[in-house]
Design an enzyme around this catalytic site. Structure first.
Site, PDB file in Angstrom:
ATOM      1  N   SER A 188      32.489  34.424  39.086  1.00 15.47           N
ATOM      2  CA  SER A 188      32.776  35.760  39.583  1.00 15.47           C
ATOM      3  C   SER A 188      33.625  36.443  38.518  1.00 15.47           C
ATOM      4  O   SER A 188      34.622  35.882  38.053  1.00 15.47           O
ATOM      5  CB  SER A 188      33.528  35.691  40.914  1.00 15.47           C
ATOM      6  OG  SER A 188      33.613  36.996  41.454  1.00 15.47           O
ATOM      7  N   GLU A 189      33.221  37.661  38.135  1.00 15.38           N
ATOM      8  CA  GLU A 189      33.766  38.215  36.895  1.00 15.38           C
ATOM      9  C   GLU A 189      35.226  38.666  36.988  1.00 15.38           C
ATOM     10  O   GLU A 189      35.830  38.984  35.975  1.00 15.38           O
ATOM     11  CB  GLU A 189      32.864  39.326  36.345  1.00 15.38           C
ATOM     12  CG  GLU A 189      32.719  40.559  37.215  1.00 15.38           C
ATOM     13  CD  GLU A 189      31.516  40.478  38.144  1.00 15.38           C
ATOM     14  OE1 GLU A 189      31.081  39.353  38.472  1.00 15.38           O
ATOM     15  OE2 GLU A 189      31.017  41.544  38.558  1.00 15.38           O
ATOM     16  N   ASN A 190      35.795  38.683  38.191  1.00 11.53           N
ATOM     17  CA  ASN A 190      37.234  38.935  38.237  1.00 11.53           C
ATOM     18  C   ASN A 190      38.037  37.721  37.766  1.00 11.53           C
ATOM     19  O   ASN A 190      39.226  37.834  37.495  1.00 11.53           O
ATOM     20  CB  ASN A 190      37.686  39.382  39.634  1.00 11.53           C
ATOM     21  CG  ASN A 190      37.332  38.395  40.718  1.00 11.53           C
ATOM     22  OD1 ASN A 190      36.273  37.770  40.689  1.00 11.53           O
ATOM     23  ND2 ASN A 190      38.209  38.240  41.668  1.00 11.53           N
TER      24      ASN A 190
END
Lengths: 219, 236
Positions: free
Chosen positions: A45-47
């Site tokens: 997840s890119e966060n």
């Protein structure tokens, strides 16, 4: 014609053992529910998560643990947390094997538009431009025909684009396509009950059909 | 080196009208709630805010928007925020939308002492307008990259889970997000922490931001830590 879950099921068959995978918001997120048995993958997840797990059980939400869609999630064993620069670093460096994302339009040369509709409130591109510019393998999940009956597989995108010549595979409610390097949507499979004629009528861009097109198997 | 200040009001005392502030957080996760409240109370105007998101109507940066304290927002995704939308459409609020990875890396570049970075994100799109494009052969292929400048905010404000009075910071789970990068970018960096501890109490191996990047630190209070999208599954 496939529904959202059908599209997700078909895309899930493209996910191979050992892959690091980034799933976009919407249909792509549903793919996680249909990973074939025995296929061991890690969700990014890119966060800033590797090893993202399912939603927490009721009452076990942790306000400090969300995914890139700002939803409460869990971590699987072996997960790691990192900052957003490292997260996009691993995306840019092509360490992530597969990116699955939604689109409003794809052109026959692989351009994608999925972030902005002129005249409507713009919410921003989030990580979409980074993902499409860098991912080595992108599968697009999208509706091929909108409610007005217009094809979204186009000769050229009409909406502001998110990235150029980056899409190689598309799964829609009607079929599965490769986007060829020389341009064109190569029809690989038909959705159950959908004829080639139906697909021809539903594709505004250059459609390439060689021989018999098999019906896809999704279960 | 003791960097402890009393509270949020003291930490933001010299933030002035027209300044540029970078803020940590992703959505409402890990936002510096105390400092945002202090800025609302101080009512400084004409701010340029660099933050991945712009809060919601009644929380986070939405509180500053509500008082029309923000002149310009630099973000990647501004989400569901009616007041933001109204100000943007009426032209009161200037908005610069940039790719999320570019945002993170421009903040990082500041902290690493690099004036610019090259990224493929946005090549061929409206994000590339007016920007220098260079071709590089990298990772086996030749392609175009956009030059993007490092951010140089006057203030950087983050919230950490734990910090010591030397300014060393530790984040919990995905509250880390942009915060270490924001912390590194500031000419003056302020950290509010859930637990302020004495030097020696944090394991040096586990520090996410070394104190050299942090100028002021204080123990925060009354954290709401709101959840934007509560998603759960039922127990079988």
């Amino acid at each position: 014609m496939l529904d959202k879950n059908g599209i997700a099921k078909r895309i899930a068959k493209e996910i191979k053992d050992g892959y690091y995978v980034n799933l976009g918001i919407g249909i792509p997120t549903l793919c996680a529910n249909y990973i074939p048995k025995g296929v061991d993958i890690v969700l990014q997840s890119e966060n800033g998560i590797l090893g993202m797990g399912p939603f927490p059980f009721e009452g076990e939400e942790d306000t400090d643990l969300i995914n890139a869609g700002k939803q409460t999630v869990t971590l699987l064993k072996g997960a790691s947390i990192f900052d957003s620069a490292m997260s996009f670093g691993m995306i840019r460096a092509q360490k992530v094997d597969l990116t699955i994302l939604g689109a409003m339009e794809v052109s026959e040369n692989g351009d994608i538009a999925n972030w902005k509709i002129p005249g409507k409130m713009v919410k921003g591109m989030g990580g979409a431009m980074d993902l499409v510019a860098s991912a080595k393998n992108i599968i697009v999940a999208m509706q091929q025909v909108n409610k007005a009956g217009e094809s979204k597989l186009l000769p050229k995108c009409t909406l502001p684009i998110t990235g150029v010549q980056c899409i190689k595979k598309i799964v829609t409610e009607l079929g599965v396509y490769d986007v060829l390097p020389e341009g064109g949507f190569k029809l690989l499979e038909r959705a159950p009950g959908i004829s080639v004629e139906h697909i021809i009528k539903s594709t505004a861009g250059k459609l390439i059909i060689y021989g018999e097109i098999p019906e896809m198997k999704i279960d | 080196m003791n960097k402890r200040v009393e509270n949020a009001d003291e930490a933001v005392k010299d933030v002035k009208d027209g300044m540029t502030i970078a803020l940590g957080g992703f959505g409402l996760c890990g936002i510096p709630e105390n400092c945002i409240s202090a800025l609302v109370k101080k009512n400084v105007k004409g701010l340029t805010c660099i933050s991945n998101n712009a809060g919601v109507d009644d929380f986070g940066l939405g509180l500053l928007l509500h008082q029309k304290q923000i002149k310009k927002m630099i973000s990647s995704y501004v989400g569901e925020n009616a007041e933001f939308e109204r100000q943007m459409l009426s032209g009161e609020l200037e908005v610069d939308l940039i790719p999320q990875g570019t945002l993170a890396t421009r903040l990082m570049a500041a902290g690493y002492g690099m004036p610019a970075i090259f990224t493929p994100a946005g090549v061929g799109t409206e994000v590339a307008m007016g920007k220098e494009v260079r071709k590089f052969k990298f990772n086996g292929t030749e392609k175009d990259y956009l030059m993007e400048y490092a951010f140089e905010p006057d203030f950087a404000i983050v919230k950490a889970w734990k910090g010591d009075t030397q300014g060393n910071l530790v984040f919990r789970l995905t509250t880390r997000n942009f915060s270490p990068l924001v912390a590194m970018s500031g000419k003056i960096t302020i950290a509010e922490v859930e637990q302020l501890v004495e030097p020696g109490e944090l394991n040096p191996d586990n520090i996410h931001v070394p104190g050299i990047y942090v100028h002021r630190i204080f123990q925060g209070e009354n954290y709401q830590k709101r959840i934007e999208q509560r998603t759960v599954r039922k127990k079988q």
